[in-house]
Structure formats: C-alpha cells, structure tokens
Design a protein around this motif. Sequence first.
Motif, PDB file in Angstrom:
ATOM      1  N   HIS A 130      64.361  33.520  -0.470  1.00 59.37           N
ATOM      2  CA  HIS A 130      65.252  33.068   0.599  1.00 59.37           C
ATOM      3  C   HIS A 130      65.503  34.180   1.615  1.00 59.37           C
ATOM      4  O   HIS A 130      65.420  33.973   2.821  1.00 59.37           O
ATOM      5  N   SER A 131      65.787  35.386   1.125  1.00 57.17           N
ATOM      6  CA  SER A 131      66.079  36.496   2.036  1.00 57.17           C
ATOM      7  C   SER A 131      64.836  36.991   2.776  1.00 57.17           C
ATOM      8  O   SER A 131      64.949  37.586   3.848  1.00 57.17           O
ATOM      9  N   ASP A 132      63.644  36.711   2.243  1.00 55.66           N
ATOM     10  CA  ASP A 132      62.403  37.167   2.867  1.00 55.66           C
ATOM     11  C   ASP A 132      61.815  36.131   3.828  1.00 55.66           C
ATOM     12  O   ASP A 132      60.706  36.306   4.322  1.00 55.66           O
ATOM     13  N   GLY A 133      62.525  35.051   4.070  1.00 58.70           N
ATOM     14  CA  GLY A 133      62.084  34.090   5.069  1.00 58.70           C
ATOM     15  C   GLY A 133      61.257  32.932   4.562  1.00 58.70           C
ATOM     16  O   GLY A 133      60.658  32.207   5.351  1.00 58.70           O
ATOM     17  N   TYR A 134      61.204  32.730   3.253  1.00 58.31           N
ATOM     18  CA  TYR A 134      60.482  31.586   2.706  1.00 58.31           C
ATOM     19  C   TYR A 134      61.319  30.329   2.881  1.00 58.31           C
ATOM     20  O   TYR A 134      62.544  30.374   2.811  1.00 58.31           O
ATOM     21  N   LEU A 135      60.657  29.206   3.112  1.00 55.27           N
ATOM     22  CA  LEU A 135      61.327  27.920   3.234  1.00 55.27           C
ATOM     23  C   LEU A 135      61.189  27.157   1.938  1.00 55.27           C
ATOM     24  O   LEU A 135      60.095  27.080   1.376  1.00 55.27           O
ATOM     25  N   ARG A 136      62.269  26.581   1.473  1.00 56.21           N
ATOM     26  CA  ARG A 136      62.222  25.767   0.256  1.00 56.21           C
ATOM     27  C   ARG A 136      61.833  24.360   0.654  1.00 56.21           C
ATOM     28  O   ARG A 136      62.565  23.676   1.361  1.00 56.21           O
ATOM     29  N   ARG A 138      55.750  30.012   3.207  1.00 58.79           N
ATOM     30  CA  ARG A 138      55.961  30.988   4.270  1.00 58.79           C
ATOM     31  C   ARG A 138      54.714  31.023   5.133  1.00 58.79           C
ATOM     32  O   ARG A 138      53.593  31.050   4.629  1.00 58.79           O
ATOM     33  N   THR A 181      52.403  33.058   7.685  1.00 58.51           N
ATOM     34  CA  THR A 181      52.105  34.440   8.066  1.00 58.51           C
ATOM     35  C   THR A 181      51.070  34.436   9.188  1.00 58.51           C
ATOM     36  O   THR A 181      50.363  33.451   9.392  1.00 58.51           O
ATOM     37  N   SER A 182      50.980  35.560   9.886  1.00 62.84           N
ATOM     38  CA  SER A 182      50.111  35.625  11.052  1.00 62.84           C
ATOM     39  C   SER A 182      48.693  36.102  10.748  1.00 62.84           C
ATOM     40  O   SER A 182      47.790  35.881  11.541  1.00 62.84           O
ATOM     41  N   THR A 206      49.033  40.436   6.423  1.00 66.21           N
ATOM     42  CA  THR A 206      50.426  40.162   6.049  1.00 66.21           C
ATOM     43  C   THR A 206      50.506  39.334   4.765  1.00 66.21           C
ATOM     44  O   THR A 206      51.461  39.474   4.004  1.00 66.21           O
ATOM     45  N   HIS A 220      52.746  40.361   1.473  1.00 65.14           N
ATOM     46  CA  HIS A 220      53.691  39.485   0.781  1.00 65.14           C
ATOM     47  C   HIS A 220      53.289  39.241  -0.671  1.00 65.14           C
ATOM     48  O   HIS A 220      54.153  39.060  -1.528  1.00 65.14           O
TER      49      HIS A 220
END
Length: 96
Positions: free
Chosen positions: A22-28, A36, A38-39, A43, A47
Amino acid sequence: MLNPTNKHGTKMEYTRLRDFLHSDGYLRIGTELFMRITSSRKTVEKHMRRLAEYAPNTGTVRVIRLTEKQYAGIWYLVGESDIQEEVVGKNSHIVV
C-alpha cells in the motif's frame, strides 16, 4: 497474488507485506491481489528486489509481469456492467 497460510506468525508477516504494498503505490484489485504499473523493465527488477525483502517465510507470493499490449488484451467476464463501463465504455482503458 498473495496466498497466506494458517501457521503461527503468518498473519503479522502478511499484514506487514500488505502495508508495504500500500505504501509503495500498489493498487489492491482483489482480496489478495495487488498491481503496480511500472515504466520499464529496470524498475520492475527494482520492485522485485524490494518485494523479496518483504516476502513472508510461509505461504506464497506470486508475481506476473505483463506488457502494456498483454494487459490491453485482458477480457472481463461479468454478469452486468459496472459503473466504469457505463461511464467510460467497455473497450476504453484509463491510464493513471
């Protein structure tokens, strides 16, 4: 995709992993399913190393990597249209 076990201490480890995601930007996007975007592949590897640090000792954590073209080809089979399909359309994708 997380698959926790009922072993002692597992709940705490998976809670720690979920908090990290959650804090690293993943969507549930499901009960134990996170995503998540990534570009680049570089990257993705970064991760993957970070996930390995938080991986619990019991149960499993499965990772699947999809390209943008593969993700665009996902089919959704549902009984009724959801609100996003009504607003955006069935064949449209939102890029965040």
